[in-house]
Design an enzyme around this catalytic site. Structure first.
Site, PDB file in Angstrom:
ATOM      1  N   ASP A   9     -14.207  13.828  11.253  1.00 55.24           N
ATOM      2  CA  ASP A   9     -14.145  13.819  12.489  1.00 55.24           C
ATOM      3  C   ASP A   9     -14.621  14.691  12.933  1.00 55.24           C
ATOM      4  O   ASP A   9     -15.219  16.614  12.533  1.00 55.24           O
ATOM      5  CB  ASP A   9     -12.641  13.431  12.810  1.00 55.24           C
ATOM      6  CG  ASP A   9     -12.682  13.473  14.491  1.00 55.24           C
ATOM      7  OD1 ASP A   9     -13.003  12.501  15.300  1.00 55.24           O
ATOM      8  OD2 ASP A   9     -11.384  14.202  15.121  1.00 55.24           O
TER       9      ASP A   9
ATOM     10  N   ASP B 105     -14.552  16.127  16.693  1.00 56.41           N
ATOM     11  CA  ASP B 105     -13.197  16.712  18.390  1.00 56.41           C
ATOM     12  C   ASP B 105     -12.132  16.651  17.818  1.00 56.41           C
ATOM     13  O   ASP B 105     -11.441  14.888  16.689  1.00 56.41           O
ATOM     14  CB  ASP B 105     -13.235  15.721  18.968  1.00 56.41           C
ATOM     15  CG  ASP B 105     -14.568  15.988  20.186  1.00 56.41           C
ATOM     16  OD1 ASP B 105     -15.284  16.809  19.841  1.00 56.41           O
ATOM     17  OD2 ASP B 105     -14.785  14.185  20.610  1.00 56.41           O
TER      18      ASP B 105
ATOM     19  N   ASP C  67      -7.925  14.608  12.077  1.00 59.18           N
ATOM     20  CA  ASP C  67      -6.699  15.108  12.915  1.00 59.18           C
ATOM     21  C   ASP C  67      -6.037  13.631  13.802  1.00 59.18           C
ATOM     22  O   ASP C  67      -5.100  13.347  14.124  1.00 59.18           O
ATOM     23  CB  ASP C  67      -7.456  15.773  13.696  1.00 59.18           C
ATOM     24  CG  ASP C  67      -7.776  14.948  15.227  1.00 59.18           C
ATOM     25  OD1 ASP C  67      -9.432  14.316  14.735  1.00 59.18           O
ATOM     26  OD2 ASP C  67      -7.510  15.496  16.397  1.00 59.18           O
TER      27      ASP C  67
END
Length: 251
Positions: free
Chosen positions: A13, A15, A197
């Site tokens: 990922d 961001d 995250d």
């Protein structure tokens, strides 16, 4: 769930995983709301809104603005009109269609003004690639913002494949992006690892049948990433390298 000892490629990922981009996203969101004449939001709120793509970020910002606009009148509403006020907080597709071009302009202006790479990202990615792992980006951020960010931090050459939120018909938590990587790189599910995250990353990984590492420091709507059931949890990015090295030795 797949075994980390069989991992041959890794998808990341962006961001909240590689880059803390909330300061730029917040500045763009605040500027958009101001231009539309709506109540502004805080950076802390934006930190809890990101993860489902730019359109969902803007929808949440507009909903919040509507709530603030209606809050002052709710105390005087009758029971019959209270329901109407609650529904007025909702955002129509037409309103979103009007807001999105404004947001895109402001985000382009703020892109990479305040964003920062998390500690250990460059060193860990470089070491993983040197160890023979093909690396990919799977983000819900629009592609035309993703590539400039990677180039700004001089890490774009580390990735053999970059998928934005609009690169395919569906984005995370749908497994389509991860299935695309499996097909492109001719991998079995147990050979791909997803690192992120957010629960969207973990749910996408589960749906595709691939392993996942959940990072505790990013954006996950205030929830413990461990509750989503990743294969492993890391508190720091450089722990990924140690974890993979450890399981490779055991394997």
């Amino acid at each position: 769930m797949a075994d980390l000892t069989k991992v041959k490629a890794i998808a990341f990922d962006l961001d909240g995983t590689l880059i803390d981009s909330v300061p730029d996203l917040a500045a763009a969101t605040q500027a958009t709301l101001a231009e539309l004449g709506l109540a502004r939001c805080s950076e802390a709120q934006v930190r809890n809104w990101v993860g489902n793509g730019a359109r969902m970020l803007m929808k949440r910002a507009l909903q919040n603005a509507n709530r603030l606009a209606n809050a002052s009148t709710e105390s005087t509403l009758t029971k019959s009109t209270l329901t109407e006020s609650v529904s007025a907080n909702e955002v129509t597709e037409a309103e979103l269609d009007e807001a999105m071009p404004v947001f895109m302009v402001h985000y382009q202006q703020h892109l990479q003004k305040h964003s920062l790479l998390y500690d250990g990202v460059v060193e860990t990615l470089t070491a993983l690639k040197a160890s023979g792992y093909p690396l990919a980006i799977v983000t819900n951020k629009p592609y035309h913002f993703t590539l400039p960010l990677l180039k700004a931090f001089e890490i774009e050459t580390l990735f053999g494949l970059v998928l934005g939120g609009d690169s395919l018909a569906k984005m995370k938590p749908d497994p389509m992006p991860l299935n695309h990587i499996l097909n492109e790189w001719q991998l079995e599910p147990e050979q791909l690892l997803m690192v992120g995250d957010s629960k969207n990353d973990i749910f996408a990984a589960k749906a595709a049948g691939v392993s996942s590492i959940g990072l505790t420091y990013g954006y996950n709507y205030g929830e413990d990433i461990g509750l989503s059931g990743p294969t492993a949890v890391c508190e720091q990015f450089n722990q990924i390298l140690a974890l993979l090295s450890s399981v490779k030795t055991k394997g």
